[in-house]
Design a protein around this motif. Structure first.
Motif, PDB file in Angstrom:
ATOM      1  N   VAL A  11       0.921  -1.268   0.131  1.00 50.08           N
ATOM      2  CA  VAL A  11      -0.036  -0.070   0.234  1.00 50.08           C
ATOM      3  C   VAL A  11       0.948   1.288   0.154  1.00 50.08           C
ATOM      4  O   VAL A  11       1.907   1.284   0.889  1.00 50.08           O
ATOM      5  CB  VAL A  11      -0.765  -0.014   1.257  1.00 50.08           C
ATOM      6  CG1 VAL A  11      -2.059   1.314   1.372  1.00 50.08           C
ATOM      7  CG2 VAL A  11      -1.873  -1.208   1.201  1.00 50.08           C
ATOM      8  N   LEU A  12       0.844   2.016  -0.970  1.00 50.30           N
ATOM      9  CA  LEU A  12       1.364   3.420  -0.916  1.00 50.30           C
ATOM     10  C   LEU A  12       0.355   4.574  -0.815  1.00 50.30           C
ATOM     11  O   LEU A  12      -0.846   4.499  -1.319  1.00 50.30           O
ATOM     12  CB  LEU A  12       1.942   3.678  -2.418  1.00 50.30           C
ATOM     13  CG  LEU A  12       3.055   2.687  -2.980  1.00 50.30           C
ATOM     14  CD1 LEU A  12       3.381   2.984  -4.241  1.00 50.30           C
ATOM     15  CD2 LEU A  12       4.123   2.543  -1.870  1.00 50.30           C
ATOM     16  N   GLU A  13       0.599   5.467   0.290  1.00 48.85           N
ATOM     17  CA  GLU A  13      -0.293   6.416   0.644  1.00 48.85           C
ATOM     18  C   GLU A  13       0.270   7.698   1.046  1.00 48.85           C
ATOM     19  O   GLU A  13       1.434   7.594   1.315  1.00 48.85           O
ATOM     20  CB  GLU A  13      -1.219   5.752   1.798  1.00 48.85           C
ATOM     21  CG  GLU A  13      -0.292   5.405   3.068  1.00 48.85           C
ATOM     22  CD  GLU A  13      -1.487   4.403   4.076  1.00 48.85           C
ATOM     23  OE1 GLU A  13      -2.495   4.273   3.849  1.00 48.85           O
ATOM     24  OE2 GLU A  13      -0.781   3.813   4.748  1.00 48.85           O
ATOM     25  N   GLY A  14      -0.581   8.892   0.678  1.00 47.91           N
ATOM     26  CA  GLY A  14       0.055  10.044   1.017  1.00 47.91           C
ATOM     27  C   GLY A  14       1.089  10.381   0.137  1.00 47.91           C
ATOM     28  O   GLY A  14       1.306   9.830  -1.161  1.00 47.91           O
ATOM     29  N   PRO A  15       2.263  11.255   0.590  1.00 49.21           N
ATOM     30  CA  PRO A  15       3.083  11.664  -0.700  1.00 49.21           C
ATOM     31  C   PRO A  15       4.329  10.488  -0.320  1.00 49.21           C
ATOM     32  O   PRO A  15       4.869  10.430   0.970  1.00 49.21           O
ATOM     33  CB  PRO A  15       3.689  13.203   0.189  1.00 49.21           C
ATOM     34  CG  PRO A  15       3.011  13.151   1.477  1.00 49.21           C
ATOM     35  CD  PRO A  15       1.965  12.272   1.508  1.00 49.21           C
ATOM     36  N   THR A  39      -4.599   3.630  -4.299  1.00 47.27           N
ATOM     37  CA  THR A  39      -5.732   4.451  -4.113  1.00 47.27           C
ATOM     38  C   THR A  39      -5.684   5.708  -3.070  1.00 47.27           C
ATOM     39  O   THR A  39      -6.113   6.906  -3.767  1.00 47.27           O
ATOM     40  CB  THR A  39      -6.826   3.632  -3.403  1.00 47.27           C
ATOM     41  OG1 THR A  39      -7.124   2.420  -4.338  1.00 47.27           O
ATOM     42  CG2 THR A  39      -8.065   4.382  -3.174  1.00 47.27           C
ATOM     43  N   ALA A  40      -4.742   5.644  -2.260  1.00 47.37           N
ATOM     44  CA  ALA A  40      -4.468   7.002  -1.173  1.00 47.37           C
ATOM     45  C   ALA A  40      -3.318   7.681  -1.706  1.00 47.37           C
ATOM     46  O   ALA A  40      -2.897   8.380  -0.755  1.00 47.37           O
ATOM     47  CB  ALA A  40      -4.568   6.486   0.222  1.00 47.37           C
ATOM     48  N   VAL A  41      -2.852   7.320  -2.762  1.00 50.60           N
ATOM     49  CA  VAL A  41      -1.452   8.037  -2.817  1.00 50.60           C
ATOM     50  C   VAL A  41      -1.576   9.509  -3.345  1.00 50.60           C
ATOM     51  O   VAL A  41      -2.523   9.686  -4.055  1.00 50.60           O
ATOM     52  CB  VAL A  41      -0.328   7.445  -3.876  1.00 50.60           C
ATOM     53  CG1 VAL A  41      -0.870   7.678  -5.353  1.00 50.60           C
ATOM     54  CG2 VAL A  41       0.845   7.641  -3.868  1.00 50.60           C
ATOM     55  N   GLU A  42      -0.803  10.360  -2.922  1.00 53.86           N
ATOM     56  CA  GLU A  42      -0.725  11.759  -3.141  1.00 53.86           C
ATOM     57  C   GLU A  42       0.213  12.112  -3.886  1.00 53.86           C
ATOM     58  O   GLU A  42       0.143  13.418  -4.759  1.00 53.86           O
ATOM     59  CB  GLU A  42      -0.951  12.730  -2.018  1.00 53.86           C
ATOM     60  CG  GLU A  42      -2.184  12.271  -1.315  1.00 53.86           C
ATOM     61  CD  GLU A  42      -1.971  13.021   0.194  1.00 53.86           C
ATOM     62  OE1 GLU A  42      -1.255  13.866   0.344  1.00 53.86           O
ATOM     63  OE2 GLU A  42      -3.248  12.691   0.877  1.00 53.86           O
ATOM     64  N   HIS A  43       1.410  11.548  -3.964  1.00 52.59           N
ATOM     65  CA  HIS A  43       2.646  12.056  -4.763  1.00 52.59           C
ATOM     66  C   HIS A  43       3.383  10.845  -4.732  1.00 52.59           C
ATOM     67  O   HIS A  43       3.806  10.097  -3.864  1.00 52.59           O
ATOM     68  CB  HIS A  43       3.017  13.129  -4.129  1.00 52.59           C
ATOM     69  CG  HIS A  43       4.491  13.741  -4.763  1.00 52.59           C
ATOM     70  ND1 HIS A  43       4.568  14.143  -6.043  1.00 52.59           N
ATOM     71  CD2 HIS A  43       5.840  13.239  -4.339  1.00 52.59           C
ATOM     72  CE1 HIS A  43       5.914  14.633  -6.172  1.00 52.59           C
ATOM     73  NE2 HIS A  43       6.749  13.793  -5.348  1.00 52.59           N
ATOM     74  N   LEU A  44       4.302  10.718  -5.899  1.00 53.55           N
ATOM     75  CA  LEU A  44       5.104   9.659  -6.005  1.00 53.55           C
ATOM     76  C   LEU A  44       6.554  10.090  -6.430  1.00 53.55           C
ATOM     77  O   LEU A  44       6.719  10.865  -7.351  1.00 53.55           O
ATOM     78  CB  LEU A  44       4.689   8.491  -7.108  1.00 53.55           C
ATOM     79  CG  LEU A  44       3.433   7.819  -6.794  1.00 53.55           C
ATOM     80  CD1 LEU A  44       3.262   6.809  -8.044  1.00 53.55           C
ATOM     81  CD2 LEU A  44       3.867   6.974  -5.637  1.00 53.55           C
ATOM     82  N   HIS A  45       7.526   9.808  -5.510  1.00 58.47           N
ATOM     83  CA  HIS A  45       8.983  10.413  -5.859  1.00 58.47           C
ATOM     84  C   HIS A  45       9.263   9.627  -7.289  1.00 58.47           C
ATOM     85  O   HIS A  45       8.725   8.509  -7.412  1.00 58.47           O
ATOM     86  CB  HIS A  45       9.702  10.143  -4.777  1.00 58.47           C
ATOM     87  CG  HIS A  45      11.113  10.819  -4.807  1.00 58.47           C
ATOM     88  ND1 HIS A  45      12.197  10.215  -5.586  1.00 58.47           N
ATOM     89  CD2 HIS A  45      11.626  12.022  -4.497  1.00 58.47           C
ATOM     90  CE1 HIS A  45      13.225  11.108  -5.623  1.00 58.47           C
ATOM     91  NE2 HIS A  45      12.972  12.177  -4.956  1.00 58.47           N
ATOM     92  N   THR A  46      10.320  10.163  -7.817  1.00 56.47           N
ATOM     93  CA  THR A  46      10.742   9.559  -8.908  1.00 56.47           C
ATOM     94  C   THR A  46      11.429   8.313  -8.666  1.00 56.47           C
ATOM     95  O   THR A  46      11.175   7.498  -9.700  1.00 56.47           O
ATOM     96  CB  THR A  46      11.669  10.500  -9.906  1.00 56.47           C
ATOM     97  OG1 THR A  46      10.966  11.857 -10.150  1.00 56.47           O
ATOM     98  CG2 THR A  46      12.141   9.987 -11.213  1.00 56.47           C
TER      99      THR A  46
END
Length: 89
Positions: A11-15, A39-46
């Motif tokens: 699960v990836l969530e938030g920034p 679903t809950a991710v706001e930003h993905l670092h490169t």
């Protein structure tokens, strides 16, 4: 951290920041059948995007960020084109 393992789902969530790439990589390398939930991710670092692009896990959700939804998720869920180059020899 914005990445956690929940059974067979990562699960990836938030920034998601650069430090999230290492555990993500480890969990995907340990079990290639794991699915990544965005679903809950706001930003993905490169760095996180690079791990996802390299290992191409199953993806669920589209995230809360328009850029992730419109550009990153389609790139992760579109099959890579077959190698059409032929070798002459």
């Amino acid at each position: 951290m914005s990445v956690r393992l929940n059974g067979n789902v990562i699960v990836l969530e938030g920034p998601c920041r650069v430090e999230d790439a290492e555990p993500l990589l480890g969990w995907l390398q340990a079990d290639g059948s794991r699915v990544v939930e965005l679903t809950a991710v706001e930003h993905l670092h490169t760095a996180v995007v690079q791990v996802l692009m390299a290992l191409r896990p199953g993806i669920r959700g589209t995230g809360n960020d328009a850029f992730v939804r419109d550009w990153i998720v389609p790139a992760l869920t579109t099959p890579e084109p077959a190698d059409t180059m032929t070798q002459e020899g």
